[in-house]
Design a protein around this motif. Structure first.
Motif, PDB file in Angstrom:
ATOM      1  N   THR A 631      98.750  65.868  33.036  1.00 33.02           N
ATOM      2  CA  THR A 631      98.708  67.187  32.414  1.00 33.02           C
ATOM      3  C   THR A 631      97.296  67.546  31.978  1.00 33.02           C
ATOM      4  OG1 THR A 631     100.982  66.858  31.654  1.00 33.02           O
ATOM      5  CG2 THR A 631      99.725  68.608  30.601  1.00 33.02           C
ATOM      6  N   TYR A 632      96.579  66.579  31.451  1.00 30.68           N
ATOM      7  CA  TYR A 632      95.193  66.810  31.046  1.00 30.68           C
ATOM      8  C   TYR A 632      94.364  67.285  32.229  1.00 30.68           C
ATOM      9  CZ  TYR A 632      90.532  65.805  29.134  1.00 30.68           C
ATOM     10  OH  TYR A 632      89.218  65.901  28.699  1.00 30.68           O
ATOM     11  N   ILE A 646      96.815  69.319  24.406  1.00 27.51           N
ATOM     12  CA  ILE A 646      98.118  68.745  24.733  1.00 27.51           C
ATOM     13  C   ILE A 646      98.614  67.980  23.513  1.00 27.51           C
ATOM     14  CG2 ILE A 646      99.414  67.247  26.307  1.00 27.51           C
ATOM     15  CD1 ILE A 646      96.958  67.436  28.209  1.00 27.51           C
ATOM     16  N   ALA A 659      95.312  63.438  24.769  1.00 37.10           N
ATOM     17  CA  ALA A 659      96.269  64.253  24.020  1.00 37.10           C
ATOM     18  C   ALA A 659      96.341  63.842  22.564  1.00 37.10           C
ATOM     19  CB  ALA A 659      97.655  64.133  24.658  1.00 37.10           C
TER      20      ALA A 659
END
Length: 993
Positions: A631-632, A646, A659
């Motif tokens: 996701t990062y 995040i 995150a």
């Protein structure tokens, strides 16, 4: 967001004993208003197992295993290597003994010693059983090839009666870790080693767990990431196999002789502490047993991969741990330090707009609005409900809040819905595109593993296959995030359910996808028949009984976390024994004290298989880590120049590089407000400065008093969010007039402290220092602070002493350092705290709506004028608060950048220094800030001031001196700083009569 599933577990266990064995689906009506299939109650019931630590039939490995002998010991650069050979035939107790091991001892840096024990012979087919790939979790290496003689750590070993080793601090002769007196056990599914510990030891870390900061000496810490809610003392979302050991010594005599002080009650004595860290780089499921005089590690695989950090302070251990093993945390965008509002239960965009409007109406700052799973189309990632959360209306809503410098964040779950093959209208492009990239985990036979979560039967991204280029999982994930952003302009992502969670045992959907979508086997909060905690804690009871009520609630949850001893029915439990040449994947011979019991309950099964052949058994605790990684980088693909924001639930050591973390599914109980402090402090030790909890509680109902106190407490956590579950009463801060008042007071302080908090966080990002701190860390020579976790420090300068008891109007607090000259000032009236002795528990006024906050002498704190958003606050004028210490000095710093860039083009650092007669600000860097300096306040002056100069110019008006409180206040400096406060050196001076 475990959604109160702990209750489901208990019901499921009872269901097994009642003989509920059928897997036939039943029907019900869910909140989507159409008839769907419901998972049967026993779908999430595994085989009955009993943890070995509670099993009356369990055999103690030390009673039957014989250990190893060391041979071929060789001196090598920076250490030694040796062979370890099994003594005799071994025991094969909870796995198959590994006969030949290799020992590697490395002095990697002056403050770090590495001790690793691994199988000597590892083939490609069983590499994942033992070896943690460096591509997945980087392995610390030698930083200094000439550090052996520099280290204060010494390694020694013995073969009597079997191989053991010691790690000693040379400067004190203190043995930090010793395996003497115990045999090393090393099997393919079980590893045991341990160390004796001193009397009344002080250990911290070993998470994630809801517990006090200081760990007790009669508990078992289970490391198995689980979606179980915030159950006290149970294993929950994170995997952090590191502990900090602080030892206090009494200093006596002319030679300053050190004597170990297990019970330091003499507050007039002089003490010195030493802290070291022990990190076991192992992602396998583990238990750590803490007993009165020893610690025992038990792991279900991997290697013994130990890193000893010399310290001798917590700060040095934490910094070294981050630099060498897990990485430094990312810098966050400035707006993320504002207030965030969320709940599970916001029904549509109009309701979100109403919430935003209500914050504005009551003049409560709001930075970011979040949505839980309500916004999704039947709980499917990357798709909105077309009726309640249509894209067009969402685009207009988000554009409006963006115009007001506010932000929007949606939740993203960790499982992907698999569409019904018999229903052409049930198409789900996200799944289809993932399947084309081979993005999902498999069964051992190569078919797709299909579990169940919120939308029904689901598949799971295979991050391990992506790591080794066997799948296109990461590319697919990044594409889905980008595609979704084209419709909904979110500003960050909230990752949930990533332990990884499943609402059924095994691949329950493999032959059932034609039933999709299906409802979970339990009622969701807010659904008919599911009412939990109708009344807030303490409703209609006296203050005198509240503490007992909170204690009872905590005890009942803790008791629920572990089944009662059942020796009379021990035969009912499922046990396995080692299988020669193979591993028992789903039910290993050693049963850890997992809250859910069977490892496959409420989780993807251990035999789920990754592309490339590795199994979930070896990488269960890595899923949450890798989805944060993916996701990062997906957000970097989307916003290449901006810092990704995040917040994730499941994490591993090293996840902090990508995150922040919130504390999970807590409860609207006073005890959980207290537990938020030690949980946050533990995450400081784990390298996660961006941490917060669900303020006012997630599950159950808060009342006005609890929410008032909690909104004020969380205002001093870096991540500040109010969030609660569907079915509970609303708890936005504007619901109660008293909470409005309390929130405004605390938020005014928080937003004023924004530059200080941002600077403190920058130091966490750049050096590894902690943002939230336990008192004992900054005052290491005060042993009475070892267990202090009801107060905390925000950075070096701010002490927070919250009220944590219902009905109370005062709070007990310590003022650390006063015995050695530290001066504390009340934030509100700027008066010095006097008449307090070392270790004294002082009664402090804390009426409802007031949170005691203090500033430590010796600090210059940069401030700005608080506004409704971070952007407006950042545009406001500057102020300085200079709190002089007992010697009349103070210092501090200010970090400036554009507040969002991944690699800022310009930065500035401002050094502040103050004496009894002057304050100087010296900037260095190239960031231009045009905000003017408006006010300066000096506290702790020795006498009355009679003249002030700013940059050599006499300030004839605009300053006042309170001779009684010794506070000098200088206003009207904006006229002198129209070119920007920090674009050149500034000098403020004053003179006495």
């Amino acid at each position: 967001m475990a959604r109160r599933v702990s209750i489901v577990f208990l019901a499921a266990l009872l269901g097994w004993f009642a003989g509920v064995l059928s897997q036939s689906p039943t029907t019900t009506t869910d909140t989507r208003a159409d008839t769907v299939f419901t998972l049967p109650p026993n779908a999430d019931v595994g085989l009955p197992v009993i943890p070995n630590i509670q099993d009356p039939l369990a055999i103690d490995p030390q009673s039957v295993c014989t250990g190893y002998k060391a041979s071929k010991v060789r001196n090598v650069s920076n250490g030694i290597t040796a062979d370890l050979s099994l003594i005799g035939e071994g025991c094969n107790l909870y796995g198959n003994d590994v006969k030949d091991l290799t020992l590697v001892v490395e002095y990697q840096a002056a403050d770090r010693l590495h001790v690793e024990i691994m199988p000597k012979y590892i083939g490609k087919e069983n590499s994942s059983w033992f070896i943690l790939p460096g591509e997945l979790i980087p392995k610390p290496g030698v930083d200094d090839k000439d550090c052996t003689s520099k280290s204060d750590l010494a390694f020694s070993w013995s073969n009597r009666p079997s191989f053991s080793f010691n790690v000693t601090r040379k400067s004190t002769g203190d043995v930090l870790f010793t395996t003497m007196g115990a045999h090393l056990v090393y099997e393919d599914q079980f590893i045991e080693f341990g160390s004796s510990l001193p009397e009344n030891y002080n250990l911290y870390g070993l998470g994630e767990v809801i517990h006090g900061l200081r760990l007790g000496n009669n508990l078992t810490r289970t490391l198995f990431n689980a979606d179980v809610g915030d159950i006290i003392d149970a294993n929950i979302y994170g995997h952090h196999p590191i502990y900090y050991d602080t030892r206090y010594f009494k200093v006596g005599g002319k030679s300053e002789k050190l004597t170990y002080a297990p019970k330091a009650t003499d507050k007039s004595a002089k003490y010195k502490s030493y802290t070291h860290g022990v990190f076991n780089r192992n992602v396998h499921n583990q238990e750590v047993l803490l007993k009165e005089s020893n610690i025992t590690w038990r792991a279900l695989g991997g290697t013994i991969d130990l890193y000893f950090y010399e310290g001798p302070t917590q700060d040095k251990v934490t910094k070294s741990y981050q630099r060498s093993a897990i990485g430094l945390p990312p810098m966050q965008q400035l707006w993320t330090f504002g207030f965030h509002q969320c709940r599970w239960g916001y029904k549509n965009w109009k309701e979100l707009q109403s919430v935003v409007d209500s914050f504005k109406k009551f003049e409560i700052p709001l930075e970011t609005i979040w949505t839980d799973i309500d916004y999704m189309n039947q709980y499917r990632n990357f798709e909105n409900d077309h009726v309640q959360f249509p894209y067009g209306e969402g685009a207009r809503f988000i554009s409006k809040i963006h115009d007001n410098n506010q932000h929007y964040i949606p939740i993203v779950d960790s499982a992907i819905y698999i569409p019904n093959p018999d229903n052409a209208s049930d198409g789900y492009p996200t799944y289809d595109r993932g399947a084309k990239e081979n993005s999902f985990m498999l069964n051992p036979d190569g078919s797709t593993y299909i579990g169940a979560v919120w939308p029904g039967y689901t598949v799971y991204p295979d991050w391990l296959g992506a790591l080794f280029n066997s799948t296109g999982t990461n590319k697919w994930w990044s594409s889905e995030i980008s595609t979704y952003h084209e419709k909904i302009k979110f500003d960050g992502i909230w990752i949930d359910m990533s332990e990884v969670s499943s609402f059924c045992v095994g691949s329950c959907g493999s032959k059932n996808t034609i039933l999709n979508p299906v409802h979970p086997s339990f009622k969701l909060p807010g659904e008919p028949g599911n009412k939990i905690f109708d009344y807030p804690e303490g409703f209609n009871i006296t203050n005198a009984t509240e503490a007992a009520s909170a204690s009872a609630a905590a005890s009942s949850q803790s008791a629920a976390a572990s089944p009662a001893a059942t020796s009379s029915i021990s035969a009912l439990y499922h046990r396995t024994t080692p299988t020669p040449g193979a591993r028992n994947i789903n039910w290993p011979p050693y049963t850890i004290n997992n809250f859910a019991g069977d490892l496959g309950v409420h989780a993807v099964s251990p035999n789920a298989t990754h592309h490339g052949g590795t199994q979930e058994y070896d990488f269960h605790n890595v899923f949450g880590h890798q989805i944060l990684n993916a996701t990062y980088h997906a957000l970097l693909d989307l916003f290449p120049t901006k810092r990704p924001f995040i917040i994730g639930r499941s994490q591993l050591f090293g996840s902090s590089k990508w995150a922040g973390h919130w504390g999970g599914d807590n409860y609207s109980l006073w005890s959980y407000m207290f537990f938020s402090i030690p949980q946050a402090l533990s995450y400081s030790l784990f390298g996660f400065p961006m941490f917060g909890v669900d303020t006012c509680g997630f599950a159950g109902n808060a009342d006005m008093e609890l929410c008032s106190r909690w909104m004020q407490l969380s205002a001093f956590f870096p991540f500040y969010r109010n969030h609660n579950a569907a079915g509970g009463i609303s708890q936005e801060p504007y619901v109660w007039s008293e909470v409005i008042k309390a929130s405004k007071i605390a938020m005014k302080i928080r937003y004023a402290l924004l530059p200080y908090m941002y600077t403190t966080f920058y130091l966490s990002h750049s050096t590894g220092s902690t943002t939230m701190r336990a008192l004992a860390w900054d005052f290491p020579d005060e042993p009475w602070l070892a267990n202090a976790d009801r107060q905390f420090l925000l950075g070096d300068a701010v002490l927070v002493t919250p009220c944590l008891e219902q009905g109370a109007t005062t709070v007990k607090g310590l003022f650390p350092g006063v015995g050695s000259g530290t001066v504390w000032y009340d934030w509100y009236n700027l008066s010095a705290i006097t008449g307090v002795t070392a270790g004294q528990n002082v009664t402090i006024d804390a009426p409802l709506g007031h949170i005691p906050v203090f500033v430590k002498g010796g600090n210059v704190v940069p401030l700005q004028q608080p506004r409704m958003t971070i952007a407006d606050t950042r545009k406001s004028s500057w102020s300085l608060l200079a709190a002089l210490d007992g010697k009349g000095k103070a210092g501090g710093g200010l970090y400036l950048d554009d507040g969002e860039s991944l690699v800022p083009n310009a930065t500035t650092w401002v050094d502040f220094s103050a004496t009894e007669t002057s304050l100087k600000a010296v900037p260095s860097g190239n960031f231009t800030d045009m905000n003017m300096l408006a006010n300066v306040t000096i506290i702790g002056l020795p006498e009355r001031v009679h003249g002030v100069q700013f940059d050599g110019v006499e300030v004839k008006s605009g300053w006042t001196m309170d001779g009684d409180s010794k506070v000098l206040t200088i206003t009207g400096l904006a006229a002198y700083t129209v070119d920007g406060a920090w674009n050149k050196e500034r000098n403020l001076s004053w003179r006495f009569e």
